[in-house]
Design a protein around this motif. Structure first.
Motif, PDB file in Angstrom:
ATOM      1  N   ALA A 198       0.828  -1.205   0.000  1.00 48.62           N
ATOM      2  CA  ALA A 198       0.000   0.000   0.000  1.00 48.62           C
ATOM      3  C   ALA A 198       0.859   1.250   0.000  1.00 48.62           C
ATOM      4  CB  ALA A 198      -0.931  -0.006   1.206  1.00 48.62           C
ATOM      5  N   LEU A 199       1.931   1.241   0.766  1.00 50.17           N
ATOM      6  CA  LEU A 199       2.829   2.390   0.824  1.00 50.17           C
ATOM      7  C   LEU A 199       3.431   2.684  -0.541  1.00 50.17           C
ATOM      8  CD1 LEU A 199       4.553   1.553   4.230  1.00 50.17           C
ATOM      9  CD2 LEU A 199       3.068   3.511   3.791  1.00 50.17           C
ATOM     10  N   VAL A 200       3.861   1.640  -1.244  1.00 51.61           N
ATOM     11  CA  VAL A 200       4.452   1.816  -2.575  1.00 51.61           C
ATOM     12  C   VAL A 200       3.389   2.296  -3.564  1.00 51.61           C
ATOM     13  CG1 VAL A 200       5.543   0.627  -4.521  1.00 51.61           C
ATOM     14  CG2 VAL A 200       6.289   0.133  -2.180  1.00 51.61           C
ATOM     15  N   ALA A 201       2.204   1.675  -3.521  1.00 47.88           N
ATOM     16  CA  ALA A 201       1.125   2.059  -4.440  1.00 47.88           C
ATOM     17  C   ALA A 201       0.714   3.505  -4.221  1.00 47.88           C
ATOM     18  CB  ALA A 201      -0.073   1.125  -4.253  1.00 47.88           C
ATOM     19  N   TYR A 202       0.671   3.937  -2.970  1.00 45.53           N
ATOM     20  CA  TYR A 202       0.299   5.322  -2.674  1.00 45.53           C
ATOM     21  C   TYR A 202       1.336   6.299  -3.210  1.00 45.53           C
ATOM     22  CZ  TYR A 202      -0.738   9.552  -0.019  1.00 45.53           C
ATOM     23  OH  TYR A 202      -1.011  10.839   0.336  1.00 45.53           O
ATOM     24  N   ARG A 203       2.610   6.006  -2.969  1.00 46.04           N
ATOM     25  CA  ARG A 203       3.672   6.896  -3.448  1.00 46.04           C
ATOM     26  C   ARG A 203       3.698   6.982  -4.964  1.00 46.04           C
ATOM     27  NH1 ARG A 203       6.831   4.795   1.074  1.00 46.04           N
ATOM     28  NH2 ARG A 203       7.640   3.132  -0.261  1.00 46.04           N
ATOM     29  N   GLU A 204       3.350   5.890  -5.638  1.00 49.24           N
ATOM     30  CA  GLU A 204       3.390   5.854  -7.102  1.00 49.24           C
ATOM     31  C   GLU A 204       2.060   6.244  -7.733  1.00 49.24           C
ATOM     32  OE1 GLU A 204       4.780   1.976  -8.153  1.00 49.24           O
ATOM     33  OE2 GLU A 204       6.806   2.333  -7.359  1.00 49.24           O
ATOM     34  N   GLY A 205       1.067   6.561  -6.926  1.00 49.77           N
ATOM     35  CA  GLY A 205      -0.211   7.014  -7.456  1.00 49.77           C
ATOM     36  C   GLY A 205      -1.045   5.924  -8.101  1.00 49.77           C
ATOM     37  N   ARG A 206      -0.848   4.670  -7.731  1.00 51.84           N
ATOM     38  CA  ARG A 206      -1.603   3.556  -8.323  1.00 51.84           C
ATOM     39  C   ARG A 206      -2.833   3.287  -7.443  1.00 51.84           C
ATOM     40  NH1 ARG A 206       1.106  -0.760  -7.642  1.00 51.84           N
ATOM     41  NH2 ARG A 206       3.083  -0.058  -6.751  1.00 51.84           N
ATOM     42  N   THR A 207      -3.913   4.007  -7.732  1.00 45.62           N
ATOM     43  CA  THR A 207      -5.099   3.977  -6.880  1.00 45.62           C
ATOM     44  C   THR A 207      -5.790   2.613  -6.862  1.00 45.62           C
ATOM     45  OG1 THR A 207      -6.419   4.849  -8.711  1.00 45.62           O
ATOM     46  CG2 THR A 207      -5.525   6.445  -7.139  1.00 45.62           C
ATOM     47  N   GLN A 208      -5.820   1.919  -7.995  1.00 50.55           N
ATOM     48  CA  GLN A 208      -6.454   0.602  -8.035  1.00 50.55           C
ATOM     49  C   GLN A 208      -5.703  -0.382  -7.149  1.00 50.55           C
ATOM     50  OE1 GLN A 208      -9.368  -0.310  -9.588  1.00 50.55           O
ATOM     51  NE2 GLN A 208      -9.132  -2.291  -8.571  1.00 50.55           N
ATOM     52  N   ASP A 209      -4.374  -0.375  -7.230  1.00 50.67           N
ATOM     53  CA  ASP A 209      -3.570  -1.262  -6.389  1.00 50.67           C
ATOM     54  C   ASP A 209      -3.716  -0.890  -4.916  1.00 50.67           C
ATOM     55  OD1 ASP A 209      -2.708  -2.570  -8.640  1.00 50.67           O
ATOM     56  OD2 ASP A 209      -0.841  -1.438  -8.804  1.00 50.67           O
ATOM     57  N   LEU A 210      -3.826   0.402  -4.652  1.00 47.57           N
ATOM     58  CA  LEU A 210      -4.015   0.855  -3.276  1.00 47.57           C
ATOM     59  C   LEU A 210      -5.331   0.324  -2.718  1.00 47.57           C
ATOM     60  CD1 LEU A 210      -2.933   2.661  -0.963  1.00 47.57           C
ATOM     61  CD2 LEU A 210      -4.184   4.561  -2.001  1.00 47.57           C
ATOM     62  N   GLN A 211      -6.380   0.393  -3.533  1.00 46.73           N
ATOM     63  CA  GLN A 211      -7.679  -0.124  -3.111  1.00 46.73           C
ATOM     64  C   GLN A 211      -7.602  -1.624  -2.841  1.00 46.73           C
ATOM     65  OE1 GLN A 211     -10.787   1.592  -2.634  1.00 46.73           O
ATOM     66  NE2 GLN A 211     -11.278  -0.373  -1.712  1.00 46.73           N
ATOM     67  N   GLU A 212      -6.882  -2.358  -3.693  1.00 49.38           N
ATOM     68  CA  GLU A 212      -6.759  -3.794  -3.505  1.00 49.38           C
ATOM     69  C   GLU A 212      -6.033  -4.131  -2.210  1.00 49.38           C
ATOM     70  OE1 GLU A 212      -8.171  -6.230  -5.101  1.00 49.38           O
ATOM     71  OE2 GLU A 212      -9.191  -4.767  -6.374  1.00 49.38           O
ATOM     72  N   GLU A 213      -5.024  -3.335  -1.862  1.00 53.18           N
ATOM     73  CA  GLU A 213      -4.318  -3.557  -0.601  1.00 53.18           C
ATOM     74  C   GLU A 213      -5.252  -3.339   0.580  1.00 53.18           C
ATOM     75  OE1 GLU A 213      -1.242  -4.657   0.066  1.00 53.18           O
ATOM     76  OE2 GLU A 213      -0.881  -4.985  -2.078  1.00 53.18           O
ATOM     77  N   LEU A 214      -6.098  -2.308   0.495  1.00 48.02           N
ATOM     78  CA  LEU A 214      -7.075  -2.092   1.563  1.00 48.02           C
ATOM     79  C   LEU A 214      -8.049  -3.257   1.632  1.00 48.02           C
ATOM     80  CD1 LEU A 214      -8.379  -0.338   3.766  1.00 48.02           C
ATOM     81  CD2 LEU A 214      -9.741   0.750   1.962  1.00 48.02           C
ATOM     82  N   ASN A 215      -8.513  -3.727   0.477  1.00 48.91           N
ATOM     83  CA  ASN A 215      -9.440  -4.855   0.447  1.00 48.91           C
ATOM     84  C   ASN A 215      -8.884  -6.066   1.194  1.00 48.91           C
ATOM     85  OD1 ASN A 215     -11.069  -3.265  -1.131  1.00 48.91           O
ATOM     86  ND2 ASN A 215     -10.683  -4.368  -3.036  1.00 48.91           N
ATOM     87  N   LYS A 216      -7.600  -6.342   0.991  1.00 51.36           N
ATOM     88  CA  LYS A 216      -6.976  -7.498   1.643  1.00 51.36           C
ATOM     89  C   LYS A 216      -6.989  -7.335   3.159  1.00 51.36           C
ATOM     90  CE  LYS A 216      -3.757  -8.298  -2.208  1.00 51.36           C
ATOM     91  NZ  LYS A 216      -2.334  -8.229  -2.615  1.00 51.36           N
ATOM     92  N   GLN A 217      -6.612  -6.146   3.621  1.00 58.19           N
ATOM     93  CA  GLN A 217      -6.578  -5.921   5.070  1.00 58.19           C
ATOM     94  C   GLN A 217      -7.980  -5.958   5.672  1.00 58.19           C
ATOM     95  OE1 GLN A 217      -4.403  -2.474   6.467  1.00 58.19           O
ATOM     96  NE2 GLN A 217      -2.631  -3.783   6.848  1.00 58.19           N
ATOM     97  N   VAL A 218      -8.948  -5.368   4.986  1.00 56.55           N
ATOM     98  CA  VAL A 218     -10.309  -5.339   5.508  1.00 56.55           C
ATOM     99  C   VAL A 218     -10.898  -6.751   5.541  1.00 56.55           C
ATOM    100  CG1 VAL A 218     -12.659  -4.541   5.043  1.00 56.55           C
ATOM    101  CG2 VAL A 218     -10.742  -2.944   4.879  1.00 56.55           C
ATOM    102  N   THR A 219     -10.652  -7.532   4.489  1.00 55.40           N
ATOM    103  CA  THR A 219     -11.136  -8.914   4.447  1.00 55.40           C
ATOM    104  C   THR A 219     -10.588  -9.713   5.620  1.00 55.40           C
ATOM    105  OG1 THR A 219     -11.334  -8.890   2.038  1.00 55.40           O
ATOM    106  CG2 THR A 219     -11.188 -11.035   3.097  1.00 55.40           C
ATOM    107  N   ALA A 220      -9.294  -9.544   5.895  1.00 54.94           N
ATOM    108  CA  ALA A 220      -8.681 -10.252   7.022  1.00 54.94           C
ATOM    109  C   ALA A 220      -9.235  -9.748   8.352  1.00 54.94           C
ATOM    110  CB  ALA A 220      -7.164 -10.081   6.980  1.00 54.94           C
ATOM    111  N   ALA A 221      -9.396  -8.434   8.473  1.00 57.13           N
ATOM    112  CA  ALA A 221      -9.875  -7.854   9.733  1.00 57.13           C
ATOM    113  C   ALA A 221     -11.279  -8.333  10.077  1.00 57.13           C
ATOM    114  CB  ALA A 221      -9.832  -6.329   9.656  1.00 57.13           C
TER     115      ALA A 221
END
Length: 338
Positions: free
Chosen positions: A89-112
């Motif tokens: 997520a940190l890398v995706a945010y710095r590089e402006g890759r919003t779709q990848d950033l959303q996917e990283e959040l999805n993974k954490q939320v699914t686990a949580a």
């Protein structure tokens, strides 16, 4: 399966949150033959998100609130309050890759949420710097008009209220496109429950003009203690009342001041009460056993962005930058109450 907020077939709402519409109506048996529609429940989270380091908190909510009510979950995070982001997520945010950033959040939320099927998540855009300055101006003007000394605690509390419910409004936007819902809960992940919250039984108490909240009363101390003192740990209401709550931080916003209150109305729970009263909505007491938990001071956080408002390591410490009075004063107003 997590409901991806950026998947194909989505559309955009007024506050730039992209979601996919999904509706579900259920029936449940009641006294044998009669069927009644189960209340469509929504639980909203919009505060600090710690990911997998607080899975026990979400397990508590799943056990006592979400599963018993078959509730849909809506969660939004912004870069400064995603407090334990993954390296991806940190890398995706710095590089402006919003779709990848959303996917990283999805993974954490699914686990949580332990794979709970009805979960909708969205990453909010970077928070702007206008609202803290506007609140700062309004607070100082209120204190001047009341001829009272400046209180860093009270201003911080008011800033906390605005940030909390500004994000709540975004979570409610996400919920509205997946509605309708009969009952809506604004929850905090750091509030733990010690009994089931039966939303179906609360339906008669939840009306369009009423919001349920936790409160306590202690008449043994100062004079203001004879009043009900509200907590902002959980709010339960209908779509109508919770939509009204979501409008509190719409521009131009208003801050209500009541000198007779413990914090003169500047604490989040008092400002919510005053804001709702202005909208002809009444707070009513919710009876349930809860407790508030805190992160260990030794916890190391990795937010996407370390903003001037550090809500992860220092949730109550807010920094105000330079203020252009002429520009920001027009964004809000102060209303004085007895």
């Amino acid at each position: 399966m997590l409901r991806n907020a950026t998947e194909r077939g989505a559309h955009r709402t007024g506050r730039n949150i992209t979601v996919r519409i999904s509706r579900r109506v259920e029936l449940m048996p009641h006294r044998g033959k009669r069927l009644l529609r189960h209340p469509r429940a929504a639980v909203l989270y919009s505060g600090r998100f710690f990911g997998n380091i607080t899975r026990a908190w979400f397990s508590n909510h799943l056990e006592y609130l979400i599963r018993p009510n078959d509730a849909s979950v809506f969660i939004v995070v912004d870069p400064s309050n995603w407090c334990h982001a993954t390296s991806g997520a940190l890398v995706a945010y710095r590089e402006g890759r919003t779709q990848d950033l959303q996917e990283e959040l999805n993974k954490q939320v699914t686990a949580a949420f332990d794979g709970w099927q009805k979960v909708y998540a969205a990453v909010l855009p970077d928070d702007d710097t206008e609202w803290p300055k506007a609140i700062d101006v309004l607070y100082k003007d209120a204190r001047t008009q009341l001829n009272l000394p400046y209180s860093n605690f009270e201003e911080t509390q008011l800033l906390t209220w605005f940030r909390q419910f500004r994000h709540f409004a975004r979570a409610n936007d996400l919920r509205r496109v997946h509605g309708p819902h009969d009952i809506v809960v604004r929850a905090r992940s750091d509030t733990l429950f010690h009994q089931n919250i039966d939303l179906a039984r609360l339906m008669p108490s939840v009306r369009a003009s009423r919001v349920l909240a936790l409160a306590f009363n202690d008449s043994n101390e100062e004079e203001w203690r004879s009043q009900w003192l509200w907590r902002d740990w959980i709010y339960i209401g209908t779509e109508v009342s919770m939509n009204a709550m979501a409008e509190m931080t719409d521009k131009p916003f208003t801050v209500y001041v009541a000198p007779a209150k413990r914090c003169a109305g500047f604490c989040p729970e008092e400002q919510v009460e005053l804001q709702l009263a202005h909208r002809q909505l009444k707070l009513d007491t919710l009876s349930c056993r809860t407790s508030l938990v805190r992160m260990s001071r030794t916890t190391k956080f990795s937010p996407l962005v370390k903003a001037s408002i550090d809500v992860c390591s220092h949730p109550m410490k807010l920094t105000i930058g330079s203020i252009d009075l002429h520009r920001f004063y027009s964004t809000g107003a102060v209303v004085y109450l007895p």
